[in-house]
Motif scaffolding. Sequence first.
Motif, short mmCIF file in Angstrom:
data_model
loop_
_atom_site.label_atom_id
_atom_site.label_comp_id
_atom_site.label_asym_id
_atom_site.label_seq_id
_atom_site.Cartn_x
_atom_site.Cartn_y
_atom_site.Cartn_z
N PRO A 49 11.42 -6.30 -5.67
CA PRO A 49 9.96 -6.20 -5.78
C PRO A 49 9.38 -5.47 -4.56
O PRO A 49 9.82 -5.67 -3.44
CB PRO A 49 9.50 -7.66 -5.79
CG PRO A 49 10.70 -8.46 -6.12
CD PRO A 49 11.89 -7.68 -5.67
N GLY A 50 8.42 -4.59 -4.80
CA GLY A 50 7.79 -3.85 -3.73
C GLY A 50 8.43 -2.50 -3.44
O GLY A 50 7.96 -1.75 -2.60
N TYR A 51 9.51 -2.17 -4.16
CA TYR A 51 10.24 -0.93 -3.89
C TYR A 51 9.39 0.31 -4.15
O TYR A 51 9.40 1.24 -3.35
CB TYR A 51 11.52 -0.88 -4.71
CG TYR A 51 12.26 0.42 -4.59
CD1 TYR A 51 13.00 0.71 -3.44
CD2 TYR A 51 12.22 1.38 -5.59
CE1 TYR A 51 13.67 1.91 -3.31
CE2 TYR A 51 12.90 2.58 -5.47
CZ TYR A 51 13.61 2.85 -4.33
OH TYR A 51 14.27 4.04 -4.19
N LEU A 52 8.67 0.34 -5.26
CA LEU A 52 7.88 1.53 -5.58
C LEU A 52 6.81 1.82 -4.54
O LEU A 52 6.63 2.96 -4.13
CB LEU A 52 7.24 1.40 -6.96
CG LEU A 52 8.15 1.68 -8.15
CD1 LEU A 52 7.41 1.42 -9.45
CD2 LEU A 52 8.67 3.09 -8.13
N ASP A 53 6.11 0.77 -4.10
CA ASP A 53 5.07 0.97 -3.08
C ASP A 53 5.68 1.41 -1.76
O ASP A 53 5.15 2.28 -1.08
CB ASP A 53 4.25 -0.32 -2.89
CG ASP A 53 3.36 -0.61 -4.09
OD1 ASP A 53 3.10 0.32 -4.88
OD2 ASP A 53 2.93 -1.77 -4.23
N TYR A 54 6.81 0.82 -1.39
CA TYR A 54 7.51 1.20 -0.15
C TYR A 54 7.94 2.66 -0.23
O TYR A 54 7.70 3.44 0.70
CB TYR A 54 8.72 0.29 0.06
CG TYR A 54 9.68 0.80 1.10
CD1 TYR A 54 9.40 0.65 2.46
CD2 TYR A 54 10.85 1.45 0.74
CE1 TYR A 54 10.28 1.13 3.42
CE2 TYR A 54 11.73 1.93 1.69
CZ TYR A 54 11.44 1.76 3.03
OH TYR A 54 12.30 2.26 3.98
N SER A 83 2.87 1.73 -9.64
CA SER A 83 2.81 0.76 -8.54
C SER A 83 3.83 -0.35 -8.77
O SER A 83 4.32 -0.54 -9.88
CB SER A 83 1.41 0.17 -8.41
OG SER A 83 1.05 -0.51 -9.59
N SER A 84 4.10 -1.07 -7.71
CA SER A 84 5.06 -2.17 -7.77
C SER A 84 4.51 -3.33 -8.59
O SER A 84 3.30 -3.49 -8.75
CB SER A 84 5.38 -2.66 -6.36
OG SER A 84 6.11 -1.70 -5.67
#
Length: 192
Positions: free
Chosen positions: A9-14, A73-74
Amino acid sequence: MRKAQKGSPGYLDYKKKIEIIRTVVYFGIVTAVFLLGYFQTGTRLNLLTVVAVLGCLPASKALVGVIARLPHSSVERGTAEEITAKTGHLTVCYDMVITSKNDIMPVDCIVISGHNVFGYTRSKKVDLKTLSSYIRTMLTANGFDGLSVKVLNEYKPFLTRAEGLDNIAAVEKEDTKEAEEAIRNVILSISL
């Protein structure tokens, strides 16, 4: 900024933040090299202009990465925590943008249990049959035959199904983690 692994989780935003920073730095270097050559020689017809033009290639590639990830987005943190809490015995991956020759298809979460691959996307624009078929085709091409692949765009039915798969996995206690990780790696390899 904490590094996020692909499939977490959060990979796309990172990845989006990293690509934006990389693009700005690359174009900054190109601009600096061009200006250095211009101010040293008084004309743009010099060797550093050629270097700056060639430097536009990696900068443009980084820009393409930003453009490809920008609309996606994530998965929300609360949603990811809820899914994680209900899928303790399953192999799970988050934040994918699966790309085929014709389509870019965002997928928020995929759970893998034995021969079942079950996904969720919040995007209403994704053709669910095309996405499921493409994942199944890619898995078959990598030696995983006989898998059931289904993707939904409604959260509650997905969560109910994931919880059911987790209950089945808890009762059966089969050692399928190695095969599930291999399936997960194939799915992540077709994702941005």
